[in-house]
Design a protein around this motif. Structure first.
Motif, PDB file in Angstrom:
ATOM      1  N   LEU A 129      32.931  50.935  56.020  1.00 37.98           N
ATOM      2  CA  LEU A 129      33.694  50.145  56.987  1.00 37.98           C
ATOM      3  C   LEU A 129      33.716  48.666  56.590  1.00 37.98           C
ATOM      4  CD1 LEU A 129      35.242  50.819  59.565  1.00 37.98           C
ATOM      5  CD2 LEU A 129      33.196  50.245  60.873  1.00 37.98           C
ATOM      6  N   LEU A 130      32.565  48.137  56.185  1.00 31.81           N
ATOM      7  CA  LEU A 130      32.505  46.741  55.751  1.00 31.81           C
ATOM      8  C   LEU A 130      33.284  46.526  54.455  1.00 31.81           C
ATOM      9  CD1 LEU A 130      28.845  45.638  56.559  1.00 31.81           C
ATOM     10  CD2 LEU A 130      30.953  44.640  57.445  1.00 31.81           C
ATOM     11  N   LEU A 131      33.189  47.486  53.537  1.00 28.36           N
ATOM     12  CA  LEU A 131      33.960  47.378  52.304  1.00 28.36           C
ATOM     13  C   LEU A 131      35.452  47.356  52.627  1.00 28.36           C
ATOM     14  CD1 LEU A 131      34.022  47.301  49.221  1.00 28.36           C
ATOM     15  CD2 LEU A 131      34.038  49.812  49.233  1.00 28.36           C
ATOM     16  N   TYR A 132      35.842  48.170  53.591  1.00 28.69           N
ATOM     17  CA  TYR A 132      37.241  48.193  54.025  1.00 28.69           C
ATOM     18  C   TYR A 132      37.686  46.820  54.521  1.00 28.69           C
ATOM     19  CZ  TYR A 132      41.192  48.923  57.152  1.00 28.69           C
ATOM     20  OH  TYR A 132      42.398  48.824  57.788  1.00 28.69           O
ATOM     21  N   ILE A 133      36.894  46.196  55.365  1.00 29.96           N
ATOM     22  CA  ILE A 133      37.253  44.882  55.904  1.00 29.96           C
ATOM     23  C   ILE A 133      37.339  43.840  54.797  1.00 29.96           C
ATOM     24  CG2 ILE A 133      36.536  43.019  57.465  1.00 29.96           C
ATOM     25  CD1 ILE A 133      35.169  45.181  59.159  1.00 29.96           C
ATOM     26  N   MET A 134      36.381  43.882  53.874  1.00 32.28           N
ATOM     27  CA  MET A 134      36.389  42.921  52.765  1.00 32.28           C
ATOM     28  C   MET A 134      37.636  43.089  51.901  1.00 32.28           C
ATOM     29  SD  MET A 134      32.385  42.988  51.603  1.00 32.28           S
ATOM     30  CE  MET A 134      31.091  42.435  52.732  1.00 32.28           C
ATOM     31  N   LEU A 135      37.958  44.344  51.548  1.00 31.13           N
ATOM     32  CA  LEU A 135      39.151  44.591  50.742  1.00 31.13           C
ATOM     33  C   LEU A 135      40.409  44.183  51.491  1.00 31.13           C
ATOM     34  CD1 LEU A 135      38.309  48.072  49.160  1.00 31.13           C
ATOM     35  CD2 LEU A 135      38.264  45.838  48.043  1.00 31.13           C
ATOM     36  N   LEU A 136      40.420  44.437  52.786  1.00 31.18           N
ATOM     37  CA  LEU A 136      41.560  44.092  53.623  1.00 31.18           C
ATOM     38  C   LEU A 136      41.793  42.584  53.610  1.00 31.18           C
ATOM     39  CD1 LEU A 136      43.415  45.806  55.560  1.00 31.18           C
ATOM     40  CD2 LEU A 136      42.007  44.898  57.417  1.00 31.18           C
ATOM     41  N   VAL A 137      40.725  41.834  53.852  1.00 31.41           N
ATOM     42  CA  VAL A 137      40.838  40.374  53.943  1.00 31.41           C
ATOM     43  C   VAL A 137      41.138  39.762  52.584  1.00 31.41           C
ATOM     44  CG1 VAL A 137      39.529  38.262  54.403  1.00 31.41           C
ATOM     45  CG2 VAL A 137      39.399  40.182  55.994  1.00 31.41           C
ATOM     46  N   TRP A 138      40.387  40.178  51.561  1.00 35.92           N
ATOM     47  CA  TRP A 138      40.602  39.608  50.228  1.00 35.92           C
ATOM     48  C   TRP A 138      41.938  40.043  49.651  1.00 35.92           C
ATOM     49  CZ3 TRP A 138      34.932  41.111  48.790  1.00 35.92           C
ATOM     50  CH2 TRP A 138      34.068  40.175  49.364  1.00 35.92           C
ATOM     51  N   GLY A 139      42.364  41.285  49.934  1.00 37.20           N
ATOM     52  CA  GLY A 139      43.670  41.747  49.478  1.00 37.20           C
ATOM     53  C   GLY A 139      44.789  40.986  50.157  1.00 37.20           C
ATOM     54  N   SER A 140      44.628  40.739  51.453  1.00 36.34           N
ATOM     55  CA  SER A 140      45.612  39.968  52.198  1.00 36.34           C
ATOM     56  C   SER A 140      45.723  38.549  51.644  1.00 36.34           C
ATOM     57  CB  SER A 140      45.223  39.920  53.683  1.00 36.34           C
ATOM     58  OG  SER A 140      46.013  38.990  54.382  1.00 36.34           O
ATOM     59  N   ASP A 141      44.578  37.968  51.322  1.00 37.79           N
ATOM     60  CA  ASP A 141      44.560  36.610  50.769  1.00 37.79           C
ATOM     61  C   ASP A 141      45.279  36.559  49.426  1.00 37.79           C
ATOM     62  OD1 ASP A 141      43.558  33.828  50.870  1.00 37.79           O
ATOM     63  OD2 ASP A 141      42.386  34.433  49.135  1.00 37.79           O
ATOM     64  N   SER A 142      45.031  37.559  48.583  1.00 38.78           N
ATOM     65  CA  SER A 142      45.701  37.613  47.274  1.00 38.78           C
ATOM     66  C   SER A 142      47.197  37.847  47.444  1.00 38.78           C
ATOM     67  CB  SER A 142      45.092  38.730  46.413  1.00 38.78           C
ATOM     68  OG  SER A 142      43.725  38.485  46.170  1.00 38.78           O
ATOM     69  N   GLY A 143      47.560  38.724  48.383  1.00 34.55           N
ATOM     70  CA  GLY A 143      48.970  38.991  48.642  1.00 34.55           C
ATOM     71  C   GLY A 143      49.681  37.761  49.179  1.00 34.55           C
ATOM     72  N   ALA A 144      49.002  37.040  50.066  1.00 28.77           N
ATOM     73  CA  ALA A 144      49.583  35.819  50.627  1.00 28.77           C
ATOM     74  C   ALA A 144      49.814  34.782  49.532  1.00 28.77           C
ATOM     75  CB  ALA A 144      48.663  35.258  51.703  1.00 28.77           C
ATOM     76  N   TYR A 145      48.864  34.700  48.602  1.00 28.07           N
ATOM     77  CA  TYR A 145      48.988  33.743  47.487  1.00 28.07           C
ATOM     78  C   TYR A 145      50.180  34.114  46.605  1.00 28.07           C
ATOM     79  CZ  TYR A 145      47.852  31.164  43.219  1.00 28.07           C
ATOM     80  OH  TYR A 145      47.919  30.338  42.129  1.00 28.07           O
ATOM     81  N   ALA A 146      50.300  35.409  46.273  1.00 30.81           N
ATOM     82  CA  ALA A 146      51.381  35.860  45.391  1.00 30.81           C
ATOM     83  C   ALA A 146      52.747  35.663  46.042  1.00 30.81           C
ATOM     84  CB  ALA A 146      51.176  37.329  45.020  1.00 30.81           C
ATOM     85  N   PHE A 147      52.872  36.082  47.294  1.00 35.10           N
ATOM     86  CA  PHE A 147      54.148  35.940  47.990  1.00 35.10           C
ATOM     87  C   PHE A 147      54.475  34.470  48.228  1.00 35.10           C
ATOM     88  CE2 PHE A 147      53.757  40.404  48.673  1.00 35.10           C
ATOM     89  CZ  PHE A 147      55.006  40.874  49.023  1.00 35.10           C
ATOM     90  N   GLY A 148      53.450  33.700  48.573  1.00 29.62           N
ATOM     91  CA  GLY A 148      53.670  32.280  48.833  1.00 29.62           C
ATOM     92  C   GLY A 148      54.139  31.541  47.589  1.00 29.62           C
ATOM     93  N   ARG A 149      53.558  31.887  46.443  1.00 28.14           N
ATOM     94  CA  ARG A 149      53.926  31.227  45.190  1.00 28.14           C
ATOM     95  C   ARG A 149      55.338  31.590  44.746  1.00 28.14           C
ATOM     96  NH1 ARG A 149      51.078  27.442  42.042  1.00 28.14           N
ATOM     97  NH2 ARG A 149      51.475  28.649  40.145  1.00 28.14           N
ATOM     98  N   THR A 150      55.761  32.818  45.038  1.00 28.66           N
ATOM     99  CA  THR A 150      57.054  33.285  44.533  1.00 28.66           C
ATOM    100  C   THR A 150      58.210  33.011  45.499  1.00 28.66           C
ATOM    101  OG1 THR A 150      56.520  35.491  45.389  1.00 28.66           O
ATOM    102  CG2 THR A 150      56.064  35.073  43.060  1.00 28.66           C
ATOM    103  N   ILE A 151      58.001  33.250  46.793  1.00 29.87           N
ATOM    104  CA  ILE A 151      59.124  33.090  47.732  1.00 29.87           C
ATOM    105  C   ILE A 151      58.795  32.169  48.907  1.00 29.87           C
ATOM    106  CG2 ILE A 151      60.057  35.368  47.158  1.00 29.87           C
ATOM    107  CD1 ILE A 151      58.882  36.406  49.785  1.00 29.87           C
TER     108      ILE A 151
END
Length: 296
Positions: free
Chosen positions: A162-184
C-alpha cells in the motif's frame, strides 16, 4: 555555456546514482523491516526533516536546528513506545486524532497556498512556523505507521504494498506533471510560489497517476476495490501537489533554494518527501476516518 552544461551533467549523474541507491533502500525498508524497525527509520527521516525545517523558522545556528530535531525525535519516540501493539494501530487514539488533525491542517495549508502571498502573515512568526512543522511531521509519521501495519496480522506485506503504491502514485504524478508541463504547459498553476508548475502539468500528472493505479492493481496483490482506490487516488494526487507547493512556499518566503544538501542531486529530505507529507496522512485519514479501510 560549457560550464553550465557540465554542471547539469554532474547534477544528472548525482541524481541517477542517488536513485540507484535509494530504490533498494526504500524496498528494503518497506518489505523487510519489522514495524518497530520501520518506525525507527521513519523517525530518523522525520527528525532530519525537522532539522531542515529549522531554516524555515529562521534558525541560523546549528545548535537551534539540532535542538529542534532532538525535540521531534523525542516526541516521535514517545509516541511509538506508547503503542499497545505496534502491529495493530487501528484503535490507537494518537493515530486517530493525528490523522484527523492532519486532514484539517492540509485543508488550511491549501488555503494558505492558494491565497499566497496575502496569507504570508506567518512568515515572521517562529511559533507559527514551528506549529506548521508539528502539523506536517506528526501526522506524516502516524500515517506511515498505520498504513504499514494495516491488516498486518492477516498479511504482513499488505501495508508495504500500500505504501509502495502511494509512493509510485505521487512520484509518478510528479514525473508526469514535469513531462506534460515541459511539453505543453502554458497556464501557470501557482506562479507566485512555483513558476514552473502548470495546469497542463497537473492534469498530465493525474493521467499518469491513474495509469499507475490501474497497472498496480492488476499486477500486485492489493485486494482493495479498484473504484474506491481510484477515487481516493485522485484526491491524494491533488493533495500531494499542494504538499509540494506548501514547501516551495516556505522556501520562497525564507529565501532558500533547497531544504538541505543531504541527498546529492536532490536537495534535502523535505525536498523528496514534501508531496508524501500531504499524501500519506490524507490517504490514511480518508480511509480510516471516512471510508473505514474499504471494509477491512
Amino acid at each position: 555555456m560549457n560550464s553550465f552544461n557540465k554542471k547539469k551533467e554532474d547534477t544528472l549523474k548525482h541524481r541517477l546514482i542517488t536513485i540507484a541507491v535509494l530504490i533498494p533502500l526504500v524496498i528494503t525498508t518497506l518489505f523487510l523491516l519489522s514495524p518497530t524497525k520501520f518506525g525507527f527509520v521513519i523517525i530518523i527521516i522525520c527528525t532530519l526533516s525537522a532539522w531542515e525545517w529549522g531554516q524555515f523558522a529562521g534558525f541560523q545556528s546549528q545548535t537551534k536546528r539540532i535542538g529542534l530535531a532532538i525535540i521531534f525525535a523525542i516526541i516521535l519516540l514517545v509516541i511509538q513506545f506508547s503503542f499497545q501493539d505496534i502491529t495493530n494501530l487501528i484503535n490507537e487514539p494518537i493515530i486517530f486524532y493525528s490523522l484527523l488533525i492532519g486532514i484539517i491542517w492540509w485543508i488550511i495549508a491549501i488555503l494558505l497556498v492558494i491565497t499566497y502571498p496575502i496569507s504570508a502573515f506567518w512568515s515572521n512568526s517562529v511559533v507559527a512556523l514551528l506549529l506548521f512543522c508539528l502539523l506536517t511531521i506528526i501526522p506524516f509519521y502516524c500515517g506511515m505507521m498505520i498504513l504499514r501495519t494495516i491488516s498486518y496480522q492477516n498479511n504482513t506485506f499488505f501495508g508495504a504494498w500500500l505504501l509502495l503504491y502511494i509512493m509510485l502514485l505521487v512520484w509518478g504524478s510528479d514525473s508526469g506533471a514535469y513531462a506534460f508541463g515541459r511539453t505543453i504547459g502554458r497556464n501557470k498553476l501557482a506562479p507566485k510560489i512555483s513558476p514552473g508548475k502548470t495546469w497542463e502539468g497537473l492534469f498530465g500528472g493525474l493521467i499518469v497517476s491513474e495509469i499507475i493505479s490501474l497497472l498496480f492493481i492488476s499486477i500486485t496483490p492489493i485486494y482493495i476495490i479498484p473504484n474506491y482506490l481510484l477515487s481516493t487516488s485522485i484526491i491524494v494526487v491533488v493533495i500531494s501537489v499542494f504538499g509540494d507547493l506548501a514547501e516551495s512556499m516556505y522556501k520562497r518566503q525564507s529565501g532558500i533554494k533547497d531544504s538541505s544538501n543531504l541527498i546529492p542531486g536532490h536537495g534535502g529530505i523535505l525536498d523528496r518527501i514534501d508531496s508524501l507529507t500531504a499524501a500519506v496522512p490524507v490517504f490514511a485519514g480518508l480511509n480510516l476516518l471516512i471510508f473505514k479501510w474499504f471494509g477491512f
